[in-house]
Design a protein around this motif. Sequence first.
Motif, PDB file in Angstrom:
ATOM      1  N   LEU A 245      25.350   4.295   0.250  1.00  0.00           N
ATOM      2  CA  LEU A 245      24.089   5.030   0.252  1.00  0.00           C
ATOM      3  C   LEU A 245      24.370   6.509   0.511  1.00  0.00           C
ATOM      4  CD1 LEU A 245      21.927   2.579   2.400  1.00  0.00           C
ATOM      5  CD2 LEU A 245      21.803   2.900  -0.092  1.00  0.00           C
ATOM      6  N   PRO A 246      23.487   7.402   0.065  1.00  0.00           N
ATOM      7  CA  PRO A 246      23.719   8.834   0.275  1.00  0.00           C
ATOM      8  C   PRO A 246      23.948   9.225   1.733  1.00  0.00           C
ATOM      9  CG  PRO A 246      21.983   8.537  -1.335  1.00  0.00           C
ATOM     10  CD  PRO A 246      22.309   7.172  -0.788  1.00  0.00           C
ATOM     11  N   GLU A 247      23.278   8.543   2.660  1.00  0.00           N
ATOM     12  CA  GLU A 247      23.408   8.921   4.068  1.00  0.00           C
ATOM     13  C   GLU A 247      24.433   8.099   4.830  1.00  0.00           C
ATOM     14  OE1 GLU A 247      22.332  11.682   5.041  1.00  0.00           O
ATOM     15  OE2 GLU A 247      21.342  11.898   3.100  1.00  0.00           O
ATOM     16  N   ASP A 248      25.356   7.457   4.109  1.00  0.00           N
ATOM     17  CA  ASP A 248      26.426   6.723   4.788  1.00  0.00           C
ATOM     18  C   ASP A 248      27.209   7.618   5.736  1.00  0.00           C
ATOM     19  OD1 ASP A 248      27.270   3.902   4.581  1.00  0.00           O
ATOM     20  OD2 ASP A 248      26.869   4.175   2.458  1.00  0.00           O
TER      21      ASP A 248
ATOM     22  N   VAL B 216      16.601   3.457   4.832  1.00  0.00           N
ATOM     23  CA  VAL B 216      16.948   4.639   5.611  1.00  0.00           C
ATOM     24  C   VAL B 216      16.437   5.877   4.884  1.00  0.00           C
ATOM     25  CG1 VAL B 216      18.959   3.553   6.638  1.00  0.00           C
ATOM     26  CG2 VAL B 216      19.231   4.872   4.555  1.00  0.00           C
ATOM     27  N   LEU B 217      16.175   6.935   5.627  1.00  0.00           N
ATOM     28  CA  LEU B 217      15.646   8.151   5.028  1.00  0.00           C
ATOM     29  C   LEU B 217      15.853   9.335   5.948  1.00  0.00           C
ATOM     30  CD1 LEU B 217      11.757   8.059   5.325  1.00  0.00           C
ATOM     31  CD2 LEU B 217      13.164   6.220   6.183  1.00  0.00           C
TER      32      LEU B 217
ATOM     33  N   GLU C 275      22.129  -7.516   6.194  1.00  0.00           N
ATOM     34  CA  GLU C 275      20.872  -6.914   5.772  1.00  0.00           C
ATOM     35  C   GLU C 275      21.008  -6.268   4.396  1.00  0.00           C
ATOM     36  OE1 GLU C 275      18.625  -4.462   8.334  1.00  0.00           O
ATOM     37  OE2 GLU C 275      19.098  -5.592  10.147  1.00  0.00           O
ATOM     38  N   LYS C 276      19.944  -6.349   3.627  1.00  0.00           N
ATOM     39  CA  LYS C 276      19.880  -5.667   2.338  1.00  0.00           C
ATOM     40  C   LYS C 276      19.274  -4.289   2.580  1.00  0.00           C
ATOM     41  CE  LYS C 276      18.643  -6.343  -2.495  1.00  0.00           C
ATOM     42  NZ  LYS C 276      18.074  -7.286  -3.482  1.00  0.00           N
ATOM     43  N   LEU C 277      20.023  -3.236   2.217  1.00  0.00           N
ATOM     44  CA  LEU C 277      19.638  -1.876   2.561  1.00  0.00           C
ATOM     45  C   LEU C 277      19.264  -1.066   1.326  1.00  0.00           C
ATOM     46  CD1 LEU C 277      22.542  -1.114   5.065  1.00  0.00           C
ATOM     47  CD2 LEU C 277      20.274  -2.036   5.609  1.00  0.00           C
ATOM     48  N   ALA C 278      18.486  -0.026   1.566  1.00  0.00           N
ATOM     49  CA  ALA C 278      18.122   0.926   0.517  1.00  0.00           C
ATOM     50  C   ALA C 278      17.880   2.267   1.189  1.00  0.00           C
ATOM     51  CB  ALA C 278      16.882   0.469  -0.243  1.00  0.00           C
ATOM     52  N   GLU C 279      17.791   3.308   0.372  1.00  0.00           N
ATOM     53  CA  GLU C 279      17.501   4.636   0.899  1.00  0.00           C
ATOM     54  C   GLU C 279      16.412   5.298   0.053  1.00  0.00           C
ATOM     55  OE1 GLU C 279      19.682   8.930   1.763  1.00  0.00           O
ATOM     56  OE2 GLU C 279      20.820   7.072   2.005  1.00  0.00           O
ATOM     57  N   PHE C 280      15.404   5.792   0.727  1.00  0.00           N
ATOM     58  CA  PHE C 280      14.282   6.487   0.096  1.00  0.00           C
ATOM     59  C   PHE C 280      14.554   7.979   0.186  1.00  0.00           C
ATOM     60  CE2 PHE C 280       9.680   7.902   1.158  1.00  0.00           C
ATOM     61  CZ  PHE C 280       9.468   8.338  -0.141  1.00  0.00           C
ATOM     62  N   GLY C 281      14.490   8.675  -0.950  1.00  0.00           N
ATOM     63  CA  GLY C 281      14.734  10.106  -0.919  1.00  0.00           C
ATOM     64  C   GLY C 281      14.414  10.790  -2.229  1.00  0.00           C
ATOM     65  N   ARG C 282      14.894  12.058  -2.339  1.00  0.00           N
ATOM     66  CA  ARG C 282      14.618  12.904  -3.496  1.00  0.00           C
ATOM     67  C   ARG C 282      13.117  12.908  -3.807  1.00  0.00           C
ATOM     68  NH1 ARG C 282      19.027  14.604  -2.330  1.00  0.00           N
ATOM     69  NH2 ARG C 282      20.754  14.940  -3.783  1.00  0.00           N
ATOM     70  N   PHE C 283      12.330  13.024  -2.719  1.00  0.00           N
ATOM     71  CA  PHE C 283      10.868  12.949  -2.818  1.00  0.00           C
ATOM     72  C   PHE C 283      10.314  14.357  -2.889  1.00  0.00           C
ATOM     73  CE2 PHE C 283       6.874  11.154  -0.507  1.00  0.00           C
ATOM     74  CZ  PHE C 283       6.168  11.213  -1.694  1.00  0.00           C
ATOM     75  N   ILE C 284       9.743  14.700  -4.017  1.00  0.00           N
ATOM     76  CA  ILE C 284       9.213  16.045  -4.250  1.00  0.00           C
ATOM     77  C   ILE C 284       7.845  15.921  -4.897  1.00  0.00           C
ATOM     78  CG2 ILE C 284       9.644  18.290  -5.319  1.00  0.00           C
ATOM     79  CD1 ILE C 284      12.561  17.201  -5.841  1.00  0.00           C
ATOM     80  N   ILE C 285       6.862  16.566  -4.320  1.00  0.00           N
ATOM     81  CA  ILE C 285       5.522  16.612  -4.905  1.00  0.00           C
ATOM     82  C   ILE C 285       5.070  18.066  -4.937  1.00  0.00           C
ATOM     83  CG2 ILE C 285       3.107  15.910  -4.719  1.00  0.00           C
ATOM     84  CD1 ILE C 285       3.932  13.441  -3.285  1.00  0.00           C
TER      85      ILE C 285
END
Length: 220
Positions: free
Chosen positions: A109-112, A165-166, A127-137
């Motif tokens: 993940l990017p934040e490893d 993770v974020l 656990e199954k992990l993911a990362e939420f990011g690159r959020f731009i509005i």
Amino acid sequence: MLNNDYTNDPPGASPDVAAPSSIPPGFKARRLVNDSCLSIDLRDIKLVTDAHTYARVMAFRNTQYQRHYPSIERDVHDPYDDHALIFFAEHRGRITATARLVLDSAIGLPEDSTLHPLIAGWREDGEKLAEFGRFIICEGNRRQLKNFYRCIYTSGRALKVDRIVLLVRQKELNFYRKRVGAQVLITDTGLSFGSEYRFAALAWKLTDTKAEFLNWLAEG
């Protein structure tokens, strides 16, 4: 990496760029969507599934990040995107918002690097992990905010993700901690990406999501 970047640009302020022919169209996300019966509530949010759209999203992402986070290098292709669901919204043919959910893979993940001991421990626990990011509005499109959160939450649940993770700006900590139910891991990571903001690291265990947040999503 990097969430809640509400810029001051009007809708469509960033010009789209034609798709470079070198960008591969075979994203893992497309296979996930095609091979899994995902119950993702997209509403007016769209999912990137082809190279041309990916190039448009990258052009928007790069333009906004260079403006607000100048220390982040411009990318033609981000390898984590091969393992991500990439969402976007557009208005009159111009992209106005984007976010992604990176699924854990062989490249991590990017934040490893920021959260390695914790992430390694969760992996060892299965656990199954993911990362939420690159959020731009872009400013003026805040009505899309809830739809993006809905996409991330329903995607995570559909893919049986245990924990997301974020990184968020410190001023958004209360929203994630008190309303979403995320756990604050590091209040100040020391990261600013060339901006005036300081970033915190959080973990969002989806089964611990607060009812208040789910009710907010359900309001439409």
